[in-house]
Motif scaffolding. Structure first.
Motif, PDB file in Angstrom:
ATOM      1  N   GLN A  29       1.586  48.326  -3.953  1.00 23.61           N
ATOM      2  CA  GLN A  29       1.697  47.191  -4.852  1.00 23.61           C
ATOM      3  C   GLN A  29       2.648  46.128  -4.312  1.00 23.61           C
ATOM      4  OE1 GLN A  29      -0.362  47.210  -7.517  1.00 23.61           O
ATOM      5  NE2 GLN A  29      -1.029  49.191  -6.785  1.00 23.61           N
ATOM      6  N   THR A  54       4.950  40.162  -0.542  1.00 19.88           N
ATOM      7  CA  THR A  54       4.019  39.779  -1.601  1.00 19.88           C
ATOM      8  C   THR A  54       3.928  40.956  -2.555  1.00 19.88           C
ATOM      9  OG1 THR A  54       2.749  38.405  -0.095  1.00 19.88           O
ATOM     10  CG2 THR A  54       1.651  39.076  -2.105  1.00 19.88           C
ATOM     11  N   SER A  55       3.936  40.667  -3.833  1.00 20.17           N
ATOM     12  CA  SER A  55       3.846  41.717  -4.837  1.00 20.17           C
ATOM     13  C   SER A  55       2.746  41.369  -5.833  1.00 20.17           C
ATOM     14  CB  SER A  55       5.180  41.848  -5.577  1.00 20.17           C
ATOM     15  OG  SER A  55       5.053  42.738  -6.660  1.00 20.17           O
ATOM     16  N   LEU A  56       2.063  42.389  -6.308  1.00 16.69           N
ATOM     17  CA  LEU A  56       1.031  42.175  -7.319  1.00 16.69           C
ATOM     18  C   LEU A  56       1.625  42.123  -8.730  1.00 16.69           C
ATOM     19  CD1 LEU A  56      -1.672  44.615  -5.914  1.00 16.69           C
ATOM     20  CD2 LEU A  56      -1.457  42.150  -5.548  1.00 16.69           C
ATOM     21  N   TYR A  57       2.917  42.421  -8.853  1.00 15.66           N
ATOM     22  CA  TYR A  57       3.588  42.471 -10.153  1.00 15.66           C
ATOM     23  C   TYR A  57       4.943  41.779 -10.068  1.00 15.66           C
ATOM     24  CZ  TYR A  57       0.154  46.082 -11.131  1.00 15.66           C
ATOM     25  OH  TYR A  57      -1.018  46.757 -11.290  1.00 15.66           O
ATOM     26  N   THR A  77       5.229  37.500  -9.155  1.00 15.37           N
ATOM     27  CA  THR A  77       4.208  37.872  -8.180  1.00 15.37           C
ATOM     28  C   THR A  77       4.070  36.839  -7.068  1.00 15.37           C
ATOM     29  OG1 THR A  77       2.501  36.779  -9.469  1.00 15.37           O
ATOM     30  CG2 THR A  77       2.885  39.104  -9.935  1.00 15.37           C
ATOM     31  N   LEU A  78       3.234  37.167  -6.132  1.00 12.66           N
ATOM     32  CA  LEU A  78       2.881  36.355  -4.965  1.00 12.66           C
ATOM     33  C   LEU A  78       3.976  36.385  -3.912  1.00 12.66           C
ATOM     34  CD1 LEU A  78       1.036  33.459  -6.757  1.00 12.66           C
ATOM     35  CD2 LEU A  78       0.066  35.521  -5.750  1.00 12.66           C
ATOM     36  N   ASN A 105       4.853  47.168 -13.245  1.00 12.43           N
ATOM     37  CA  ASN A 105       3.872  48.161 -13.651  1.00 12.43           C
ATOM     38  C   ASN A 105       4.476  49.554 -13.744  1.00 12.43           C
ATOM     39  OD1 ASN A 105       4.164  48.797 -10.922  1.00 12.43           O
ATOM     40  ND2 ASN A 105       1.995  49.227 -10.648  1.00 12.43           N
TER      41      ASN A 105
END
Length: 108
Positions: A29, A54-57, A77-78, A105
Motif C-alpha cells: 500500500q 506514493t501511498s494509496l491511503y 495519498t499520492l 486502512n
C-alpha cells in the motif's frame, strides 16, 4: 464397490482443491519512488535523510526515540515526502531507532 472408490476419489479431489487454494496475498500500500536506504546510518553529528513515496491511503509516521524526528508526521495519498532528522550524539556508543509508517486502512 466401484461406487465407493469413485466417492473416495471425488472426496479426496475436493480436499486437495480446498487445501491447495492460494491464500489471498496483500498488495503493498506504500511505494517508495526511488531506491531508498531503508537502514540509514548517521554520524555522531546527526543529520537528515529524505524519502519520497506514493501511498494509496492517508498516512502518519511514529518515531520511537526523542532524538529522532520525522517531518511531516502525516500526509495524504499520492506523492509524498518525509525527512528523518537525527540529533547529534556525543555518548560514544551506537544508537539504534525505528520509525513506523501507519496507513489509514490500518496497515503499518
Amino acid at each position: 464397490m466401484r461406487r465407493i472408490y469413485n466417492l473416495i476419489a471425488i472426496a479426496t479431489a475436493l480436499v486437495l482443491l480446498v487445501a491447495c487454494s492460494k491464500e489471498e496475498q496483500k498488495q503493498p500500500q506504500i511505494f517508495f519512488t526511488a531506491i531508498s536506504d531503508m537502514n540509514p546510518t548517521f554520524s555522531a553529528d546527526g543529520g537528515k535523510k529524505s524519502y519520497s513515496f506514493t501511498s494509496l491511503y492517508d498516512w502518519s509516521i511514529e518515531s520511537f526515540d526523542d532524538w529522532v524526528s520525522v517531518s511531516p508526521a502525516s500526509g495524504t495519498t499520492l506523492d509524498n515526502k518525509f525527512v528523518i532528522s537525527v540529533e547529534s550524539h556525543d555518548g560514544g556508543w551506537e544508537r539504534t531507532s525505528h520509525i513506523l509508517v501507519h496507513l489509514a486502512n490500518g496497515d503499518a
